[in-house]
Design a protein around this motif. Structure first.
Motif, PDB file in Angstrom:
ATOM      1  N   GLN A 214       0.806  -1.211   0.000  1.00 30.18           N
ATOM      2  CA  GLN A 214       0.000   0.000   0.000  1.00 30.18           C
ATOM      3  C   GLN A 214       0.847   1.272   0.000  1.00 30.18           C
ATOM      4  N   TYR A 215       2.165   1.121   0.161  1.00 33.93           N
ATOM      5  CA  TYR A 215       3.028   2.311   0.194  1.00 33.93           C
ATOM      6  C   TYR A 215       4.440   1.923  -0.220  1.00 33.93           C
ATOM      7  N   LEU A 216       5.024   2.737  -1.094  1.00 36.16           N
ATOM      8  CA  LEU A 216       6.408   2.529  -1.530  1.00 36.16           C
ATOM      9  C   LEU A 216       7.159   3.844  -1.432  1.00 36.16           C
ATOM     10  N   TYR A 217       8.342   3.797  -0.816  1.00 36.93           N
ATOM     11  CA  TYR A 217       9.226   4.962  -0.702  1.00 36.93           C
ATOM     12  C   TYR A 217      10.559   4.604  -1.340  1.00 36.93           C
ATOM     13  N   ALA A 218      11.117   5.520  -2.126  1.00 36.40           N
ATOM     14  CA  ALA A 218      12.423   5.300  -2.749  1.00 36.40           C
ATOM     15  C   ALA A 218      13.164   6.622  -2.799  1.00 36.40           C
ATOM     16  N   ASP A 219      14.486   6.595  -2.509  1.00 35.93           N
ATOM     17  CA  ASP A 219      15.258   7.834  -2.559  1.00 35.93           C
ATOM     18  C   ASP A 219      16.610   7.600  -3.218  1.00 35.93           C
ATOM     19  N   SER A 220      17.433   8.649  -3.240  1.00 37.80           N
ATOM     20  CA  SER A 220      18.694   8.623  -3.976  1.00 37.80           C
ATOM     21  C   SER A 220      19.754   7.757  -3.317  1.00 37.80           C
ATOM     22  N   THR A 221      19.542   7.327  -2.078  1.00 36.89           N
ATOM     23  CA  THR A 221      20.527   6.489  -1.383  1.00 36.89           C
ATOM     24  C   THR A 221      20.321   5.010  -1.678  1.00 36.89           C
ATOM     25  N   ASP A 222      19.426   4.703  -2.605  1.00 35.16           N
ATOM     26  CA  ASP A 222      19.070   3.324  -2.928  1.00 35.16           C
ATOM     27  C   ASP A 222      18.328   2.636  -1.778  1.00 35.16           C
ATOM     28  N   TYR A 223      17.707   3.451  -0.931  1.00 34.89           N
ATOM     29  CA  TYR A 223      16.866   2.914   0.137  1.00 34.89           C
ATOM     30  C   TYR A 223      15.447   2.760  -0.398  1.00 34.89           C
ATOM     31  N   ARG A 224      14.827   1.617  -0.113  1.00 30.42           N
ATOM     32  CA  ARG A 224      13.460   1.335  -0.531  1.00 30.42           C
ATOM     33  C   ARG A 224      12.666   0.839   0.665  1.00 30.42           C
ATOM     34  N   LEU A 225      11.440   1.327   0.787  1.00 32.96           N
ATOM     35  CA  LEU A 225      10.551   0.932   1.881  1.00 32.96           C
ATOM     36  C   LEU A 225       9.200   0.568   1.293  1.00 32.96           C
ATOM     37  N   LEU A 226       8.752  -0.644   1.566  1.00 35.76           N
ATOM     38  CA  LEU A 226       7.447  -1.131   1.119  1.00 35.76           C
ATOM     39  C   LEU A 226       6.649  -1.487   2.365  1.00 35.76           C
ATOM     40  N   LYS A 227       5.437  -0.912   2.502  1.00 36.43           N
ATOM     41  CA  LYS A 227       4.672  -1.082   3.737  1.00 36.43           C
ATOM     42  C   LYS A 227       3.240  -1.526   3.450  1.00 36.43           C
ATOM     43  N   ASP A 228       2.643  -2.118   4.494  1.00 35.93           N
ATOM     44  CA  ASP A 228       1.221  -2.468   4.520  1.00 35.93           C
ATOM     45  C   ASP A 228       0.901  -3.525   3.462  1.00 35.93           C
ATOM     46  N   ASP A 229       0.775  -4.770   3.948  1.00 37.85           N
ATOM     47  CA  ASP A 229       0.531  -5.918   3.066  1.00 37.85           C
ATOM     48  C   ASP A 229       1.623  -6.041   2.011  1.00 37.85           C
ATOM     49  N   ALA A 230       2.863  -5.864   2.449  1.00 39.95           N
ATOM     50  CA  ALA A 230       3.982  -5.923   1.512  1.00 39.95           C
ATOM     51  C   ALA A 230       4.189  -7.354   1.019  1.00 39.95           C
ATOM     52  N   TRP A 231       4.437  -7.478  -0.275  1.00 39.22           N
ATOM     53  CA  TRP A 231       4.674  -8.774  -0.927  1.00 39.22           C
ATOM     54  C   TRP A 231       5.784  -8.618  -1.939  1.00 39.22           C
ATOM     55  N   LEU A 232       6.676  -9.597  -1.962  1.00 38.39           N
ATOM     56  CA  LEU A 232       7.761  -9.604  -2.933  1.00 38.39           C
ATOM     57  C   LEU A 232       7.887 -11.009  -3.487  1.00 38.39           C
ATOM     58  N   MET A 233       8.007 -11.119  -4.798  1.00 39.02           N
ATOM     59  CA  MET A 233       8.198 -12.412  -5.439  1.00 39.02           C
ATOM     60  C   MET A 233       9.387 -12.324  -6.382  1.00 39.02           C
ATOM     61  N   GLU A 234      10.296 -13.291  -6.274  1.00 40.56           N
ATOM     62  CA  GLU A 234      11.463 -13.332  -7.152  1.00 40.56           C
ATOM     63  C   GLU A 234      11.559 -14.696  -7.803  1.00 40.56           C
ATOM     64  N   VAL A 235      11.809 -14.689  -9.095  1.00 43.48           N
ATOM     65  CA  VAL A 235      12.062 -15.918  -9.844  1.00 43.48           C
ATOM     66  C   VAL A 235      13.571 -16.085  -9.959  1.00 43.48           C
ATOM     67  N   SER A 236      14.060 -17.283  -9.690  1.00 41.36           N
ATOM     68  CA  SER A 236      15.496 -17.526  -9.696  1.00 41.36           C
ATOM     69  C   SER A 236      16.062 -17.368 -11.104  1.00 41.36           C
ATOM     70  N   GLU A 237      17.379 -17.195 -11.160  1.00 38.44           N
ATOM     71  CA  GLU A 237      18.038 -17.030 -12.449  1.00 38.44           C
ATOM     72  C   GLU A 237      17.832 -18.256 -13.344  1.00 38.44           C
ATOM     73  N   SER A 238      17.737 -19.423 -12.747  1.00 34.77           N
ATOM     74  CA  SER A 238      17.506 -20.636 -13.532  1.00 34.77           C
ATOM     75  C   SER A 238      16.050 -20.783 -13.967  1.00 34.77           C
ATOM     76  N   LYS A 239      15.157 -19.906 -13.441  1.00 31.48           N
ATOM     77  CA  LYS A 239      13.725 -19.940 -13.728  1.00 31.48           C
ATOM     78  C   LYS A 239      13.049 -21.185 -13.159  1.00 31.48           C
ATOM     79  N   GLU A 240      13.759 -21.921 -12.302  1.00 33.71           N
ATOM     80  CA  GLU A 240      13.212 -23.150 -11.752  1.00 33.71           C
ATOM     81  C   GLU A 240      12.656 -22.980 -10.345  1.00 33.71           C
ATOM     82  N   ASP A 241      12.870 -21.827  -9.747  1.00 36.15           N
ATOM     83  CA  ASP A 241      12.423 -21.633  -8.366  1.00 36.15           C
ATOM     84  C   ASP A 241      11.830 -20.245  -8.228  1.00 36.15           C
TER      85      ASP A 241
END
Length: 484
Positions: A214-241
């Motif tokens: 529900q909220y994303l913050y990003a600044d010049s220091t490469d800091y990122r903040l994701l809040k409220d029902d935060a979800w992250l999904m990453e697919v592996s480099e091999s695409k198998e995981d």
């Protein structure tokens, strides 16, 4: 797990120099009429009006204005220009109509407004510009394009003095590397600060990472903040995981060449190889290390590990080594009998080979309950063991095979009996109902950004394109005009 990419947003260039013409109208010696078919003073509805008509070209020190006609309402301090093209040192501007209050220094551009600079091009049917506050307002949908991508929103506001903008309503950004959407966006280019609010979703195509909240913050220091029902999904480099991470808050930080990810509050993780819950999770990419804190639980196949503090080291998206303390407990459900093998001690180390659990070593004050099977794989009692020193449990194809214990060993064999099936160690924990299940992959809620421009392009703009070198064969993307 890698971290978010450094998401870059489209720059905004909307100079108010386009209205320098209107400031100059009052100082007649600064306005040059280069071309016009007719100029006259008339009365319209009782008002005195100066009209310059037909293929008008006006110049000042700051700009060149081409327009079909200009009306100046003397008593109302109102100036109107129709079918305009304005050229300055920094921008080209087109609109069907320009309204300007010469006293309040307030302007309205209406109908097929296009602002083109070296950085980007903007499309909207309406822009209001207050020159005293240096604020431009878009009350209707607006579209920005640059060489990398596109931004669209239902409305917006740009504050030139502090180089800040706010966009609201189905905000979407897209380029060749990423897609982002949200209910609203705040951005300040000077400080390189961006905030997105409500129904945030993003897809980083390069690293194949998706996230929402529900909220994303990003600044010049490469800091990122994701809040409220935060979800992250990453697919592996091999695409198998695929790895999913849920939390109340996810923070990402980069220090030198090391990336850190910290998740707080109701943390849940799921991948093909393992899943976990915790109050806090920390990850650093140079070590490929996860740390789970505050009574975490981790599951691998039919094994549950519970302990106050757990570290996991990854390799090729699989767990390579795991340690937990103090006083963790491992419970494994026997795949044939359903009985629960148990092992606890002061500190636990688990070793994996190509994602399969190979052995668990427990240091000091070991306690083990091992349920046996007979030659027909039927339950055959259990062994209880206590050791003051270390013990090792060995696994074969993921199943508990045998164990070794050393130093001050005490144990007993209990024959098969229904009263022994439920024997538990003191710190026993078995919570399969808490194990995260495979989540659904989240997708954008909004349709893709249209390729075509939001309106039929004005003739003066099309003529401008035709006169630009190298664009004669360029595709002109525009929405088809309505039949009516």
């Amino acid at each position: 797990m890698r971290t978010f990419a450094t998401y870059c947003f489209l720059s905004i260039s909307l100079s108010l120099i386009c209205l320098a013409f209107t400031q100059s109208v009052n100082a007649q010696n600064r306005v040059i009429i280069n071309q016009a078919d007719q100029a006259e003073g008339v009365t319209i509805d009782g008002e005195s009006v100066r009209k310059i008509l037909g293929n008008v070209i006006l110049t000042t020190d700051e700009m060149v204005l081409e327009t079909d006609s200009v009306y100046q309402y003397i008593d109302r301090n109102l100036l109107m220009a129709f079918n305009i093209q304005i050229e300055t040192d920094n921008e080209m501007i087109w609109a069907d109509t320009l309204y300007h209050d010469t006293e309040a220094e307030f302007s309205r551009l209406r109908g097929r407004v296009i602002v083109q600079s070296d950085q980007n091009i903007m499309f909207s049917d309406s822009i209001d510009v207050d020159m005293e506050t240096d604020i431009a307002t878009f009350e209707v949908p607006v579209r920005f394009e640059d060489q990398d991508g596109t931004l669209i929103a239902q409305s917006g506001l740009y504050y030139q003095e502090v180089d800040s903008a706010v966009f609201r309503g189905n905000v979407q950004l897209s380029d060749t590397t990423q897609y982002i959407e949200a209910d609203s966006l705040f951005m300040n280019r000077t400080s390189d600060l961006y905030e997105m609010f409500g129904n945030v979703f993003a897809h980083d195509y390069e690293d194949d990472v998706r996230f929402s909240g529900q909220y994303l913050y990003a600044d010049s220091t490469d800091y990122r903040l994701l809040k409220d029902d935060a979800w992250l999904m990453e697919v592996s480099e091999s695409k198998e995981d695929t790895t999913h991470l849920f939390a109340e808050t996810i923070e990402l930080t980069e220090v030198d060449t090391v990336s850190y990810m910290d998740a707080f509050g109701n943390v849940r993780m799921w991948s093909l190889e393992f899943s976990a819950i915790a109050d806090t999770a920390n990850y650093r990419d140079d070590l490929d290390q996860f740390i789970l804190r505050s009574s975490p639980k981790l599951w691998h196949e039919n094994i549950q590990l519970s302990g106050p503090y757990t570290e996991a080291y990854m390799e090729d998206d699989n767990i390579r080594f795991l340690t937990s303390f103090p006083r963790p407990i491992v419970v494994q459900e026997d795949s044939l009998t359903g009985r629960l093998h148990q092992m606890t001690g002061d500190t636990l180390n688990a070793y994996f080979e190509e994602g399969e659990l190979e052995r668990i070593r427990v240091f000091n004050n070991t306690e083990i309950i091992f349920h046996q099977r007979d030659e027909n794989d039927q339950p055959d009692g259990l062994i209880e063991l206590i050791s003051a020193g270390p013990s090792i449990m060995y696994f074969e194809n993921g199943e508990f095979d045998f164990f070794k214990a050393q130093q001050n060993i005490d144990g007993s064999y209990l024959p098969e009996d229904s009263t022994n099936v439920q024997r538990r160690l003191d710190n026993f924990q078995w919570n399969p109902d808490l194990r995260p299940e495979r989540p659904d992959v989240q997708t954008p809620r909004l349709p893709p950004i249209p390729e075509e421009r939001p309106f039929e392009l004005p003739p003066k703009y099309l003529r401008y394109l035709e006169n630009q070198p190298g664009v004669e064969n360029a595709e002109v993307r525009t929405r088809e005009p309505d039949e009516n």
